[in-house]
Scaffold this motif. Structure first.
Motif, short mmCIF file in Angstrom:
data_model
loop_
_atom_site.label_atom_id
_atom_site.label_comp_id
_atom_site.label_asym_id
_atom_site.label_seq_id
_atom_site.Cartn_x
_atom_site.Cartn_y
_atom_site.Cartn_z
N GLU A 281 0.83 -1.22 0.00
CA GLU A 281 0.00 0.00 0.00
C GLU A 281 0.87 1.27 0.00
O GLU A 281 0.71 2.15 -0.86
N ARG A 282 1.86 1.36 0.93
CA ARG A 282 2.71 2.54 1.00
C ARG A 282 3.65 2.60 -0.21
O ARG A 282 3.93 3.67 -0.75
N LEU A 283 4.10 1.43 -0.65
CA LEU A 283 4.96 1.36 -1.85
C LEU A 283 4.26 2.02 -3.04
O LEU A 283 4.86 2.81 -3.78
N MET A 284 2.98 1.71 -3.23
CA MET A 284 2.27 2.26 -4.37
C MET A 284 2.07 3.77 -4.23
O MET A 284 2.03 4.50 -5.19
N ARG A 285 1.98 4.23 -2.98
CA ARG A 285 1.78 5.66 -2.74
C ARG A 285 3.09 6.44 -2.88
O ARG A 285 3.12 7.52 -3.45
N GLU A 286 4.18 5.87 -2.35
CA GLU A 286 5.40 6.67 -2.20
C GLU A 286 6.52 6.34 -3.19
O GLU A 286 7.44 7.14 -3.35
N SER A 287 6.47 5.17 -3.82
CA SER A 287 7.60 4.81 -4.69
C SER A 287 7.50 5.59 -6.00
O SER A 287 6.45 6.11 -6.35
N MET A 288 8.62 5.63 -6.70
CA MET A 288 8.63 6.28 -8.01
C MET A 288 8.90 5.22 -9.06
O MET A 288 9.69 4.29 -8.82
N ILE A 289 8.27 5.36 -10.20
CA ILE A 289 8.47 4.36 -11.26
C ILE A 289 9.56 4.85 -12.19
O ILE A 289 9.59 6.02 -12.58
N ASP A 290 10.51 3.94 -12.49
CA ASP A 290 11.59 4.27 -13.42
C ASP A 290 11.33 3.61 -14.76
O ASP A 290 11.28 2.38 -14.84
N ARG A 291 11.20 4.42 -15.79
CA ARG A 291 11.00 3.85 -17.12
C ARG A 291 12.22 4.03 -18.01
O ARG A 291 12.25 3.54 -19.12
N ASN A 292 13.21 4.77 -17.49
CA ASN A 292 14.40 5.05 -18.30
C ASN A 292 15.67 4.73 -17.53
O ASN A 292 15.70 4.80 -16.31
N LEU A 293 16.69 4.40 -18.30
CA LEU A 293 18.03 4.23 -17.72
C LEU A 293 19.00 4.90 -18.68
O LEU A 293 19.00 4.59 -19.88
N ASP A 294 19.80 5.83 -18.16
CA ASP A 294 20.77 6.53 -19.00
C ASP A 294 22.19 6.09 -18.67
O ASP A 294 22.51 5.84 -17.50
N ILE A 295 23.01 6.01 -19.70
CA ILE A 295 24.45 5.79 -19.49
C ILE A 295 25.19 6.91 -20.22
O ILE A 295 24.95 7.14 -21.42
N ARG A 296 26.04 7.63 -19.50
CA ARG A 296 26.83 8.71 -20.12
C ARG A 296 28.29 8.29 -20.20
O ARG A 296 28.82 7.71 -19.25
N PHE A 297 28.93 8.59 -21.33
CA PHE A 297 30.37 8.31 -21.48
C PHE A 297 30.91 9.20 -22.58
O PHE A 297 30.24 9.42 -23.60
N GLU A 298 32.07 9.74 -22.37
CA GLU A 298 32.77 10.57 -23.38
C GLU A 298 31.85 11.52 -24.14
O GLU A 298 31.87 11.57 -25.37
N GLY A 299 30.98 12.22 -23.43
CA GLY A 299 30.08 13.19 -24.07
C GLY A 299 28.90 12.55 -24.78
O GLY A 299 28.06 13.25 -25.34
N GLN A 300 28.81 11.22 -24.80
CA GLN A 300 27.68 10.53 -25.45
C GLN A 300 26.64 10.12 -24.42
O GLN A 300 26.94 9.96 -23.24
N LEU A 301 25.43 9.86 -24.92
CA LEU A 301 24.33 9.42 -24.05
C LEU A 301 23.68 8.18 -24.63
O LEU A 301 23.29 8.16 -25.80
N ILE A 302 23.55 7.13 -23.80
CA ILE A 302 22.72 5.98 -24.17
C ILE A 302 21.44 6.13 -23.35
O ILE A 302 21.50 6.15 -22.11
N HIS A 303 20.31 6.24 -24.01
CA HIS A 303 19.05 6.45 -23.30
C HIS A 303 18.18 5.21 -23.53
O HIS A 303 17.75 4.96 -24.66
N LEU A 304 17.97 4.42 -22.49
CA LEU A 304 17.21 3.19 -22.64
C LEU A 304 15.76 3.40 -22.17
O LEU A 304 15.53 3.82 -21.02
N ASP A 305 14.83 3.09 -23.06
CA ASP A 305 13.40 3.11 -22.71
C ASP A 305 13.07 1.70 -22.21
O ASP A 305 12.91 0.78 -23.02
N LEU A 306 13.01 1.53 -20.89
CA LEU A 306 12.93 0.17 -20.32
C LEU A 306 11.68 -0.58 -20.78
O LEU A 306 11.81 -1.70 -21.31
#
Ligand code: FAD
Ligand code: DHB
Length: 390
Positions: free
Chosen positions: A63-88
């Motif tokens: 119950e509290r998890l559903m109220r207070e948690s945040m959902i992550d739909r993305n994961l980013d990886i940064r390296f040498e000025g580049q960005l990998i953007h993953l749509d999970l």
């Protein structure tokens, strides 16, 4: 004292197991060495796979998890000025992860346990006897006195430094250990987090920007093994985070740091996860490197298998699932060790790397940036392998 299942340790493994068994009408007692305040305040993990969230729902503690948690739909990886953007969800069949502190999970499970079965805090197990008999006994100290808890089965859920694994004769366990040549310095800060979960590979070392709430950031930087935290005043931590994450002061907001700690980075697997009537689960049996956030989720997956097997055994005398417990869990464990090791190797600076190995690492990141197939591999493991493959 007597119970069907004596559980050593009130971390996620022990508490999930206790609630699963209570739901199935199996009697159990949880013995925890530390105080309730201590275990509820211990800052650790924060990423819950869908399977762990489903387990909280099944147990009626979401119950509290559903109220207070945040959902992550993305994961980013940064390296040498580049960005990998993953749509999970796009890469991993609609699946996503929840951000919710491990200590919040522990609080919710303890609160539910208070109304279910018995749990004793400040009850340190000091020896487990008779694991090769049908009546193992946990000897423990509580309020200055020694007690014995007689059980049908003992569940060793007492983490990496507990006594359960140490109670198995050394020659009965195969140990696979790998220590990486660095650690993680983790902080909690009162500041607005980055928009997405962001991992970074930088010449200075790895960094990670996660969060606990819209106002609390959880941030990590690669540091030395056994790092002296005194060498990391707040200003140095922020400076390194800005550099490694390639984030200016608008994006990475500096706030009051109210928690700091160093975590070793290691892989460890002890097999089999059973000796006689003693069953190991969670960190008591295995450690995964933190990159990828798998430890708590693996502990939950173990005890889901264990609870089903114990219920079949204690209700109907059917030991077939118990016989398969270790092999079933270890298949998932090794796949998870593999993934966490891959992410660790991909994202950290290794002191011994030659320029050749460094170029290979950056080429791998560049490949992932341009390959849907490689992105799928990262994403489907990150959201969690389905339980059926366990
Ligand atoms: P523990 O949580 O260690 O619980 C074991 C319990 O047993 C403890 O309460 C201990 O006090 C008790 N105990 C020990 N000895 C005895 C004894 N003799 N008698 C009685 N009780 C005893 N995992 C993730 O899934 N996602 C993440 O994002 C993530 N991030 C992490 C970040 C950090 C900084 C760290 C340190 C870990 C992270 N992990 C993560 C790993 C995760 O925290 C662990 O894998 C998880 O706590 C394992 O749960 P457990 O119940 O097996 O062990
Ligand atoms: C967190 C921890 C991790 O190990 C990870 O890979 C991602 C996030 C966290 O504590 O939020």
């Amino acid at each position: 004292m007597r119970t069907q299942v004596g559980i050593v340790g009130a971390g996620p493994a022990g508490l999930f197991l206790a609630l699963l068994l209570a739901r199935d009408g199996i009697d159990c007692i949880v013995l925890e060495a530390r105080s309730r305040d201590y275990v509820e305040g211990r800052v650790r993990a924060g990423v819950l796979e869908q399977g762990t969230v489903d387990l909280m729902h099944e147990l009626g503690v979401a119950e509290r998890l559903m109220r207070e948690s945040m959902i992550d739909r993305n994961l980013d990886i940064r390296f040498e000025g580049q960005l990998i953007h993953l749509d999970l969800p796009g890469l991993a069949g609609g699946r996503e992860v929840h951000i919710y502190g491990q200590q919040e999970v522990v609080k919710d499970l303890i609160a539910a346990r208070l109304t279910a079965v018995q749990q004793l805090f400040e009850a340190e197990s000091i020896a487990i006897d008779g694991i090769d008999t049908a009546r193992p006994v946990i000897n423990f100290r509580h309020k200055g006195e020694q007690h014995a808890l007689e059980c049908d089965v003992v569940a060793g859920c007492d983490g990496f430094h507990g006594i359960a694994r140490a109670s198995v004769p050394q020659d009965a366990l195969a140990v696979h250990d790998h220590i990486f040549p660095f650690g993680w310095l983790g902080i909690l800060s009162e500041s607005r987090p980055l928009a997405d979960m962001t991992y970074a590979n930088h010449d200075h070392g790895f960094a990670l920007a996660s969060r606990r709430s819209p106002r609390i950031s959880r941030l990590y930087v690669q540091c030395a093994v056994d790092e002296d935290i005194a060498l990391w005043p707040d200003a140095r931590i922020w400076e390194e985070l800005h550099i490694r994450l390639n984030a200016d002061h608008d994006e990475l907001v500096e706030g009051r740091i109210f928690q700091k700690g160093v975590t070793p980075v290691r892989s460890f697997v002890a097999a089999p996860m059973r000796q006689g009537r003693l069953f190991l689960a969670g960190d008591a049996a295995h450690i995964v490197p933190p990159t990828g956030a798998k430890g708590l989720n693996l502990a939950a997956a173990d005890v889901r298998v264990l609870a089903r097997a114990l219920t079949a055994f204690l209700r109907r005398g059917d030991d077939r699932l118990l016989e398969g417990y270790s092999d079933t869990c270890l298949r998932r464990v090794w796949k998870t060790v593999r993934y966490s090791t891959y992410m660790t190797t991909l994202l950290h600076r290794f002191p011994a790397h030659s320029t050749f190995e460094r170029r290979i690492q950056l080429a791998e990141l560049d490949y992932i940036a341009g390959s849907h197939a490689a992105q799928t591999v990262v994403a489907e493991n990150y959201v969690g392998l389905p339980m059926e493959t366990a």
